[in-house]
Write a protein that holds these residues in place. Structure first.
Motif, PDB file in Angstrom:
ATOM      1  N   PRO A  84     -31.325 -17.463  30.451  1.00 32.90           N
ATOM      2  CA  PRO A  84     -30.673 -18.471  29.616  1.00 32.90           C
ATOM      3  C   PRO A  84     -30.587 -19.818  30.331  1.00 32.90           C
ATOM      4  O   PRO A  84     -30.543 -19.882  31.551  1.00 32.90           O
ATOM      5  N   VAL A  85     -30.547 -20.867  29.550  1.00 28.48           N
ATOM      6  CA  VAL A  85     -30.271 -22.207  30.071  1.00 28.48           C
ATOM      7  C   VAL A  85     -28.761 -22.287  30.283  1.00 28.48           C
ATOM      8  O   VAL A  85     -27.980 -21.865  29.427  1.00 28.48           O
ATOM      9  N   TRP A  86     -28.338 -22.789  31.440  1.00 28.81           N
ATOM     10  CA  TRP A  86     -26.905 -22.903  31.735  1.00 28.81           C
ATOM     11  C   TRP A  86     -26.249 -23.911  30.796  1.00 28.81           C
ATOM     12  O   TRP A  86     -26.839 -24.932  30.436  1.00 28.81           O
ATOM     13  N   SER A  87     -25.034 -23.596  30.396  1.00 28.22           N
ATOM     14  CA  SER A  87     -24.270 -24.493  29.534  1.00 28.22           C
ATOM     15  C   SER A  87     -22.836 -24.567  30.042  1.00 28.22           C
ATOM     16  O   SER A  87     -22.223 -23.542  30.314  1.00 28.22           O
ATOM     17  N   ALA A  88     -22.310 -25.772  30.134  1.00 28.19           N
ATOM     18  CA  ALA A  88     -20.911 -25.952  30.510  1.00 28.19           C
ATOM     19  C   ALA A  88     -19.990 -25.620  29.345  1.00 28.19           C
ATOM     20  O   ALA A  88     -18.797 -25.361  29.542  1.00 28.19           O
ATOM     21  N   ASP A  89     -20.529 -25.573  28.128  1.00 23.95           N
ATOM     22  CA  ASP A  89     -19.722 -25.377  26.930  1.00 23.95           C
ATOM     23  C   ASP A  89     -19.731 -23.951  26.391  1.00 23.95           C
ATOM     24  O   ASP A  89     -18.939 -23.623  25.517  1.00 23.95           O
ATOM     25  N   GLU A  90     -20.657 -23.131  26.866  1.00 24.66           N
ATOM     26  CA  GLU A  90     -20.808 -21.778  26.331  1.00 24.66           C
ATOM     27  C   GLU A  90     -21.079 -20.808  27.476  1.00 24.66           C
ATOM     28  O   GLU A  90     -21.948 -21.065  28.313  1.00 24.66           O
ATOM     29  N   ASP A  91     -20.363 -19.693  27.498  1.00 24.88           N
ATOM     30  CA  ASP A  91     -20.567 -18.690  28.544  1.00 24.88           C
ATOM     31  C   ASP A  91     -21.794 -17.849  28.204  1.00 24.88           C
ATOM     32  O   ASP A  91     -21.758 -17.037  27.277  1.00 24.88           O
ATOM     33  N   ARG A  92     -22.855 -18.049  28.937  1.00 24.28           N
ATOM     34  CA  ARG A  92     -24.104 -17.312  28.727  1.00 24.28           C
ATOM     35  C   ARG A  92     -24.369 -16.325  29.853  1.00 24.28           C
ATOM     36  O   ARG A  92     -25.486 -15.824  30.012  1.00 24.28           O
ATOM     37  N   SER A  93     -23.349 -16.051  30.665  1.00 27.33           N
ATOM     38  CA  SER A  93     -23.527 -15.177  31.832  1.00 27.33           C
ATOM     39  C   SER A  93     -23.939 -13.758  31.433  1.00 27.33           C
ATOM     40  O   SER A  93     -24.663 -13.101  32.181  1.00 27.33           O
ATOM     41  N   GLY A  94     -23.513 -13.286  30.269  1.00 28.72           N
ATOM     42  CA  GLY A  94     -23.938 -11.956  29.812  1.00 28.72           C
ATOM     43  C   GLY A  94     -25.444 -11.887  29.626  1.00 28.72           C
ATOM     44  O   GLY A  94     -26.072 -10.882  29.965  1.00 28.72           O
ATOM     45  N   LEU A  95     -26.031 -12.962  29.104  1.00 32.37           N
ATOM     46  CA  LEU A  95     -27.489 -13.009  28.947  1.00 32.37           C
ATOM     47  C   LEU A  95     -28.186 -13.027  30.301  1.00 32.37           C
ATOM     48  O   LEU A  95     -29.235 -12.399  30.478  1.00 32.37           O
ATOM     49  N   LEU A  96     -27.608 -13.733  31.266  1.00 33.35           N
ATOM     50  CA  LEU A  96     -28.200 -13.760  32.601  1.00 33.35           C
ATOM     51  C   LEU A  96     -28.142 -12.361  33.229  1.00 33.35           C
ATOM     52  O   LEU A  96     -29.139 -11.889  33.791  1.00 33.35           O
TER      53      LEU A  96
END
Length: 171
Positions: A84-96
């Protein structure tokens, strides 16, 4: 499963499976993806084109993983995953974390006993290095695959290795 940190060029690491931080097209790109395609040769691109023509017409979804031949690399397989592309507004750590767990599952299904990961999403996808290491080590430390006995987190430079060692050691 033993997890090691290593400073190296991932295209030179001798393991059963090398993980490619791919883009969703599976057709090569920059960074790790470009290096793997260049060093691995046309067999990898041909296999990726076949995947696009059969199962992944719209590309590989973020967090998923699929394997191809490793071509000229010192490995048997390349496991492609889209970070995933990192986002300061959305937690995408599960995708990582999914990138690591799904890549391990694919390698395990292939019968691989060793696997090398780059630090997924930490390049052009701008994931902060310290957190990228934390996410990787969380998955690799908890994984219990049946075949994979060794995972290497391959870091390109000494500074990233130092951060990874500090995170691993709890600092």
């Amino acid at each position: 499963m033993e997890t090691r940190l290593l400073q190296a060029d991932i295209t030179t690491v001798r393991v059963d499976a090398i993980v490619n931080a791919a883009n969703s097209s599976l057709l090569g790109g920059g960074g790790v993806d470009g290096a793997i395609h260049r060093r691995g040769g046309p067999a990898i691109l041909d296999a990726c084109r076949d995947l696009r023509a059969s199962r992944y017409g719209r590309g590989l979804p973020t967090g998923q993983a699929v394997a191809t031949t490793a071509g000229n690399l010192p490995a048997r397989w390349v496991v492609h995953t889209v970070g995933p592309v990192w986002s300061a507004d959305e937690d995408r750590s599960g995708l990582l974390r999914d990138c690591y767990s799904h890549s391990l599952r694919v390698a395990d299904e292939l019968g691989a006993t060793s696997i090398a990961f780059p630090l997924i999403s930490s390049g052009v996808y701008r994931w902060p290095i310290e957190d990228a290491v934390r996410q990787a080590l969380t998955v690799l430390g908890a994984a219990r695959p049946t075949h994979v006995a060794e995972a290497q987190l391959v870091l390109f430079d000494a500074g990233t290795l130092a951060v990874a060692e500090r995170v691993r050691d709890g600092g």
